[in-house]
Enzyme design. Sequence first.
Site, short mmCIF file in Angstrom:
data_model
loop_
_atom_site.label_atom_id
_atom_site.label_comp_id
_atom_site.label_asym_id
_atom_site.label_seq_id
_atom_site.Cartn_x
_atom_site.Cartn_y
_atom_site.Cartn_z
N LYS A 53 0.84 -1.21 0.00
CA LYS A 53 0.00 0.00 0.00
C LYS A 53 0.88 1.26 0.00
O LYS A 53 2.07 1.19 0.32
CB LYS A 53 -0.91 -0.01 1.24
N ARG A 150 -10.72 -0.17 15.10
CA ARG A 150 -10.46 0.60 13.90
C ARG A 150 -11.38 0.10 12.79
O ARG A 150 -12.53 0.52 12.72
CB ARG A 150 -8.97 0.51 13.51
N TYR A 274 15.20 29.98 10.27
CA TYR A 274 14.00 30.49 10.94
C TYR A 274 14.11 30.36 12.45
O TYR A 274 14.50 29.31 12.97
CB TYR A 274 12.77 29.70 10.50
N MET A 322 10.85 24.61 4.33
CA MET A 322 10.01 23.82 3.43
C MET A 322 10.82 23.13 2.34
O MET A 322 10.55 21.97 1.98
CB MET A 322 8.93 24.71 2.79
C1 LIG Z 1 -0.39 -1.52 6.93
C2 LIG Z 1 -0.98 -2.80 7.36
C3 LIG Z 1 -0.16 -3.94 7.49
C4 LIG Z 1 1.34 -3.90 7.37
O1 LIG Z 1 1.86 -3.52 8.61
P1 LIG Z 1 3.45 -3.48 8.90
O2 LIG Z 1 3.57 -3.15 10.33
O3 LIG Z 1 3.98 -2.42 8.03
O4 LIG Z 1 3.97 -4.82 8.53
C5 LIG Z 1 -0.78 -5.14 7.76
N1 LIG Z 1 -2.12 -5.22 7.94
C6 LIG Z 1 -2.93 -4.13 7.85
C7 LIG Z 1 -4.39 -4.30 8.06
C8 LIG Z 1 -2.37 -2.90 7.59
O5 LIG Z 1 -3.17 -1.82 7.54
#
Ligand SMILES: *Cc1c(COP(=O)(O)O)cnc(C)c1O
Length: 380
Positions: A53, A150, A274, A322
């Site tokens: 992802k 969640r 800054y 930035m």
């Molecule tokens: C992002 C995610 C993972 C991967 O988690 P890592 O800690 O990066 O291995 C696995 N399962 C779900 C549901 C996630 O959202």
Amino acid sequence: MSSIGAVSSVDDMIALTASSSMLTEPRLTVDLDAVGHNTRTLASKTTLMAVVKADGFGHGAAEVARTALANGAIALGVATLDEAIALRAVTDAPILAWVTHRASDFDAALLAGIELAVPSVDHLDAITRAARTTRLAARVHLHLDTGMARDGAPREQWLTLAAAARRAERLGQIDVVGMMSHLGLGEKPGHPATAAAVTRFVEAEAVLRSVGLRPAIRHLAATAAALNEPAARFDLCRIGAGLYGIGAGLREAMTLTAPVVSVRDVPRGTPVGYGHSYVTDRATRLALIPLGYADGIPRIASGNASVLVRGRRTPLAGTVSMDQLVIDVGTLGVEAGDIVTVFGPGDDGEPTIADWARWSRTIPHEIMTGIGSRVVRSVA
Ligand SMILES: *Cc1c(COP(=O)(O)O)cnc(C)c1O
């Protein structure tokens, strides 16, 4: 025309532009061999879904997917349907998406053969509608909350969801191929919340069996639990961070470099940047690096961070802007054009992403996914 004289030097100008852009260009290099190594290491411990992802945590989803599948991963996991469908061009392997809502384009998902997490009866209804439209059975993973409130189904809705899934399966609209949940405290080895989640997961599987469902792929753990909690491994682990080098014995795959674009020699007592948060404590040389918080260098790391130049760690001087940051290079003889390593695997003493995460009071995931779009990537 007055510009005719310049026309003869267009090639020169292009050459100049090209070389000066090379000189001023921060670059993110992704080492796919490291991803391959990490995948093999993890696949020797567990059956592995490669989580790609957010563009493979910023490493390039397609490239990481190919590499992980070639090194022992058996499936891909992503958040959104768009991410999943884009990956279908890369592989025929199973691809699971777990962040959808009832208005998501499940027709497109089924046509692309994407597997879907199902956290609610609402999702299930939308997916079975798509199954009727496309005349394709959806491959689904029923998704339970085991204690982080969640995205999984609350436990009190599990039996209802299970029964509805069983009906849809009998109608040929879905195949329940998996059940899943996610841990809120996987990073803390031995935490009782993980043991509680494992128990809830096992109980939830019994509920599925009681209505006649037998999901073949049960998955709970992400990287941290895959490494530290054998009881949480079940049939598959969803591995993101580990692919990218987060975890003992693994190798970070990203190297971020940038050129020094200018230097200046300043006396003791010179305020920098800054807020004047940094004041030189001696006569020194300052070097300007064309990277800032818009490129993913956390501003909050300003007082703690250092980078590698000429083989030495040198501290950031003042607040990250930035688009720019300044380092205090003392008497190292740094010149414009020198290449600075902001982070890398650590082989030459450069900071790692894990270091930046610590300096920024965050996790490596956020550093990796935060590198901005101005930074040129090369994946090899
Ligand atoms: C992002 C995610 C993972 C991967 O988690 P890592 O800690 O990066 O291995 C696995 N399962 C779900 C549901 C996630 O959202």
